[in-house]
Motif scaffolding. Structure first.
Motif, PDB file in Angstrom:
ATOM      1  N   GLY A 473       0.842  -1.184   0.000  1.00  0.00           N
ATOM      2  CA  GLY A 473       0.000   0.000   0.000  1.00  0.00           C
ATOM      3  C   GLY A 473       0.883   1.242   0.000  1.00  0.00           C
ATOM      4  O   GLY A 473       1.814   1.358  -0.785  1.00  0.00           O
ATOM      5  N   GLU A 474       0.637   2.153   0.941  1.00  0.00           N
ATOM      6  CA  GLU A 474       1.428   3.381   1.035  1.00  0.00           C
ATOM      7  C   GLU A 474       2.530   3.273   2.079  1.00  0.00           C
ATOM      8  O   GLU A 474       3.304   4.210   2.257  1.00  0.00           O
ATOM      9  CB  GLU A 474       0.500   4.559   1.388  1.00  0.00           C
ATOM     10  CG  GLU A 474      -0.539   4.876   0.322  1.00  0.00           C
ATOM     11  CD  GLU A 474       0.105   5.232  -1.004  1.00  0.00           C
ATOM     12  OE1 GLU A 474       1.116   5.970  -0.999  1.00  0.00           O
ATOM     13  OE2 GLU A 474      -0.386   4.764  -2.047  1.00  0.00           O
ATOM     14  N   GLN A 475       2.577   2.135   2.776  1.00  0.00           N
ATOM     15  CA  GLN A 475       3.527   1.997   3.866  1.00  0.00           C
ATOM     16  C   GLN A 475       4.799   1.268   3.420  1.00  0.00           C
ATOM     17  O   GLN A 475       4.728   0.263   2.705  1.00  0.00           O
ATOM     18  CB  GLN A 475       2.881   1.214   5.023  1.00  0.00           C
ATOM     19  CG  GLN A 475       1.640   1.868   5.604  1.00  0.00           C
ATOM     20  CD  GLN A 475       1.941   3.234   6.214  1.00  0.00           C
ATOM     21  OE1 GLN A 475       2.938   3.398   6.904  1.00  0.00           O
ATOM     22  NE2 GLN A 475       1.062   4.197   5.940  1.00  0.00           N
ATOM     23  N   ALA A 476       5.954   1.789   3.852  1.00  0.00           N
ATOM     24  CA  ALA A 476       7.210   1.083   3.611  1.00  0.00           C
ATOM     25  C   ALA A 476       7.172  -0.250   4.333  1.00  0.00           C
ATOM     26  O   ALA A 476       6.683  -0.349   5.458  1.00  0.00           O
ATOM     27  CB  ALA A 476       8.386   1.921   4.089  1.00  0.00           C
ATOM     28  N   ALA A 477       7.685  -1.294   3.686  1.00  0.00           N
ATOM     29  CA  ALA A 477       7.596  -2.639   4.239  1.00  0.00           C
ATOM     30  C   ALA A 477       8.936  -3.353   4.172  1.00  0.00           C
ATOM     31  O   ALA A 477       9.020  -4.538   3.863  1.00  0.00           O
ATOM     32  CB  ALA A 477       6.525  -3.431   3.493  1.00  0.00           C
ATOM     33  N   GLY A 478       9.994  -2.620   4.438  1.00  0.00           N
ATOM     34  CA  GLY A 478      11.318  -3.213   4.405  1.00  0.00           C
ATOM     35  C   GLY A 478      12.365  -2.147   4.153  1.00  0.00           C
ATOM     36  O   GLY A 478      12.044  -0.991   3.834  1.00  0.00           O
ATOM     37  N   PRO A 479      13.624  -2.502   4.314  1.00  0.00           N
ATOM     38  CA  PRO A 479      14.697  -1.520   4.116  1.00  0.00           C
ATOM     39  C   PRO A 479      14.840  -1.126   2.640  1.00  0.00           C
ATOM     40  O   PRO A 479      14.663  -1.948   1.744  1.00  0.00           O
ATOM     41  CB  PRO A 479      15.945  -2.251   4.614  1.00  0.00           C
ATOM     42  CG  PRO A 479      15.628  -3.701   4.449  1.00  0.00           C
ATOM     43  CD  PRO A 479      14.155  -3.831   4.704  1.00  0.00           C
ATOM     44  N   SER A 480      15.149   0.141   2.416  1.00  0.00           N
ATOM     45  CA  SER A 480      15.405   0.619   1.052  1.00  0.00           C
ATOM     46  C   SER A 480      16.780   0.172   0.596  1.00  0.00           C
ATOM     47  O   SER A 480      17.695  -0.004   1.406  1.00  0.00           O
ATOM     48  CB  SER A 480      15.313   2.151   0.988  1.00  0.00           C
ATOM     49  OG  SER A 480      14.024   2.602   1.325  1.00  0.00           O
ATOM     50  N   ARG A 481      16.918  -0.020  -0.696  1.00  0.00           N
ATOM     51  CA  ARG A 481      18.225  -0.292  -1.306  1.00  0.00           C
ATOM     52  C   ARG A 481      18.620   0.921  -2.117  1.00  0.00           C
ATOM     53  O   ARG A 481      17.786   1.542  -2.784  1.00  0.00           O
ATOM     54  CB  ARG A 481      18.169  -1.531  -2.202  1.00  0.00           C
ATOM     55  CG  ARG A 481      17.990  -2.830  -1.454  1.00  0.00           C
ATOM     56  CD  ARG A 481      19.197  -3.156  -0.563  1.00  0.00           C
ATOM     57  NE  ARG A 481      20.458  -3.100  -1.289  1.00  0.00           N
ATOM     58  CZ  ARG A 481      20.956  -4.124  -2.000  1.00  0.00           C
ATOM     59  NH1 ARG A 481      20.291  -5.278  -2.071  1.00  0.00           N
ATOM     60  NH2 ARG A 481      22.106  -4.014  -2.609  1.00  0.00           N
TER      61      ARG A 481
END
Length: 580
Positions: A473-481
């Protein structure tokens, strides 16, 4: 002004295919720095002398015919590639050769101000790829500059042209050099210089004009193709064709005459025939112009001026083409050979916050489209990979940041590979790969498909940052690369720069203070080869006598011998049917 009263913090350099120049900003204006011969143009030619020392500039160019296997020119097209060039028993990459040219220019700066300047703005063709820009930056670092920034050549020309412009205007820079062609459209409003669009061809320049004439000579004289594999013949042919091209800028005909072994070439080329020969080159100039105008969304009637840059723009056929295309004569207010270096000096002034430029602002654009590989659904149950999904379009004003969302092909996919490309083609296989990384996808517990937001951020120094964030959805769900592409993976590490710098430092640069003497000897040797056998004796005797004068180390004797050889060389050149 004395050498001690002022030293610039940064210099501007036009690293050209044919010639290179260095300039600086002072007292409200750009200034060119002369080389050891008192000339502002330094030929971009490198030669290994017989004693193993390196010659750069005019002395090297004079050896193209007499020592073709130890001399190289037009290596700029090899920047950013694996192409290697052999000089004698040594092998160089294009950035190494460029570094030697830059090192010679840096020595000219040191001679002018009494100390080194360690920062440089180096110009590059606007349509140089990421790898080519990296190679240019590497060359500057290998030459000994501690800090190198890049500037697009037509943008530099625009800065020089717009320096004294006060009215709002739109103008086009037509930059046709020895090896590349660029066109940029710029707008000047309220002191802001904004690049609207840029286009070009990295494999189109004055060298291609020469090649048209060379093919005509080979065909007209009935010469065997095998001769093009002989360095001595090729150097003679290219020199005569280039001389004919220059002659046709002012004369209706030009003679191409020389002998190589049993082959005697004696041809006359007329201006009309010359323009027919180079018509394919002229036709290729049109496409980038049309692309830039289309991208800028203007008409030719909206342009207040057309500015010429690059030595090849001096060709009458090119000027006539420009006049026909735009319905106006090109601006002749600036020397095409110098305008880019002068603009680089203006940029140097901007970087040092020169008070005279306080009201000037410069914006540039991203010359290429940047994006990632994606798949497309071609049927209900089939996807095809390999498509280019643009994220930053070409000619977007920089700095810029853009984001797009991408989803996996299936709900249970756990990894997405982000592959970054540069180019305009529909398929990524026809574009240039810049880098890649993998992003882990989260598991969905409520039936929602995960996706990633891919953000591209591109700045004025050509640094591209790619960040991918997995989301539900609109929520981050893990670390960015995150991947930073700093003028490509071809950028050298500090250790690699030091290693290459040490390797080139082992090459002995010919003493700057003796370059005038060395250039005269190389010129005399080149002329000796051109003379008929029965005309060589006097010049050969004078060359030998001058070499003995040099060995004596007597300044008065050397000066007298140099003056005598200079007079004889000028006399021989005046009598030459080639006018060279």
């Amino acid at each position: 002004m004395t050498a001690s009263s002022f030293v610039p913090d940064i210099v501007g350099i036009d690293l050209g295919t044919t010639n290179s120049l260095v300039a600086y900003w002072h007292d409200g204006a750009p200034h060119l720095i002369p080389n050891a011969l008192g000339q502002t143009l330094t030929p971009s030619v490198v030669s290994l002398d017989d004693d193993g020392s390196v010659l750069v500039g005019l002395a090297a160019r004079e050896r193209l015919q007499s020592h073709p296997q130890r001399t190289i020119a037009s290596f700029k097209r090899g920047m950013g590639t694996a192409t290697s060039f052999r000089l004698g028993d040594r092998v160089f990459r294009a950035e190494d050769l460029s570094a030697l040219v830059l090192r010679a220019l840096r020595a000219d700066v040191r001679a002018r101000f009494g100390q080194d300047v360690d920062r440089a703005v180096i110009t590059v063709p606007a349509y140089f790829s990421d790898a080519q820009r990296a190679a240019t930056r590497n060359a500057g670092l290998i030459a000994g500059f501690a800090e190198v920034s890049l500037l697009n050549e037509p943008t530099a020309a625009a800065l020089a042209y717009g320096l004294n412009e006060r009215d709002d205007s739109q103008f086009l820079v037509f930059d046709f050099g020895g090896g590349t062609f660029d066109v940029s459209i710029l707008e000047l409003f309220s002191g802001v210089m904004e690049v609207r669009a840029t286009a070009g061809d990295n494999q189109l320049g004055g060298d291609d004009v020469d090649a048209c004439v060379e093919r005509w000579v080979m065909d007209s004289a009935g010469l065997p193709a095998e001769l093009m594999g002989e360095p001595v013949f090729v150097s003679k042919l290219r020199a005569r064709c280039e001389a004919a091209k220059r002659a046709l800028s002012s004369d209706p005909t030009a003679r191409i005459s020389f002998q190589h072994g049993p082959h005697l070439i004696d041809l006359t080329l007329g201006i009309d025939q010359f323009e027919r020969l180079i018509q394919p080159v002229l036709d290729r100039l049109r496409y980038p112009v049309e692309t830039a105008i289309r991208d800028a969304r203007i008409g030719t009637a909206d342009l207040s001026a057309v500015v010429l840059a690059g030595g090849s723009s001096r060709l009458p056929a090119v000027r006539q083409l420009v006049t026909r295309m735009f319905g106006q004569f090109p601006s002749a207010s600036l020397n095409p050979d110098e305008v880019i270096a002068l603009g680089a000096a203006v940029q140097a002034g901007l970087k040092t916050d020169a008070v005279e430029l306080a009201e000037r602002v410069m914006t540039d654009v991203c010359p290429y489209t940047l994006g990632i590989e994606s798949s497309k659904q071609v049927s209900a149950d089939r996807h095809t990979a390999g498509f280019m999904s643009p994220i930053i379009a070409r000619n977007t004003v920089v700095p810029v940041s853009r984001v797009q969302s991408f989803q996996p092909l299936t709900a249970d996919q756990r990894v997405i590979s982000v592959r970054v490309y540069q180019g305009e083609a529909r398929l990524v296989k026809d574009n240039i790969p810049l880098g890649q990384f993998d992003v882990d996808l989260p598991r969905s517990t409520d039936g929602r498909w995960p996706h990633i937001d891919v953000r591209f951020t591109y700045d004025v120094d050509g640094l591209l940052e790619v960040e991918a964030t997995p989301k539900l959805g609109e929520q981050a769900a893990g670390p960015s690369r995150r991947l930073v592409i700093q003028n490509s993976a071809e950028r050298l590490s500090d250790e690699q720069v030091a290693e290459r710098l040490q390797a080139l430092s082992s090459l002995k640069m010919h003493p700057r203070e003796r370059m005038e003497v060395r250039a005269l000897l190389a010129r005399a040797e080149r002329l000796f080869m051109q003379l008929a056998l029965d005309e060589r004796e006097r010049l050969g005797h004078e060359i030998t006598r001058f070499e003995l004068d040099l060995e004596s180390q007597d300044p008065r004797r050397i000066a007298q011998g140099q003056a005598g050889l200079q007079r004889l060389v000028q006399l021989c050149e005046a009598d030459s049917p080639l006018g060279v």
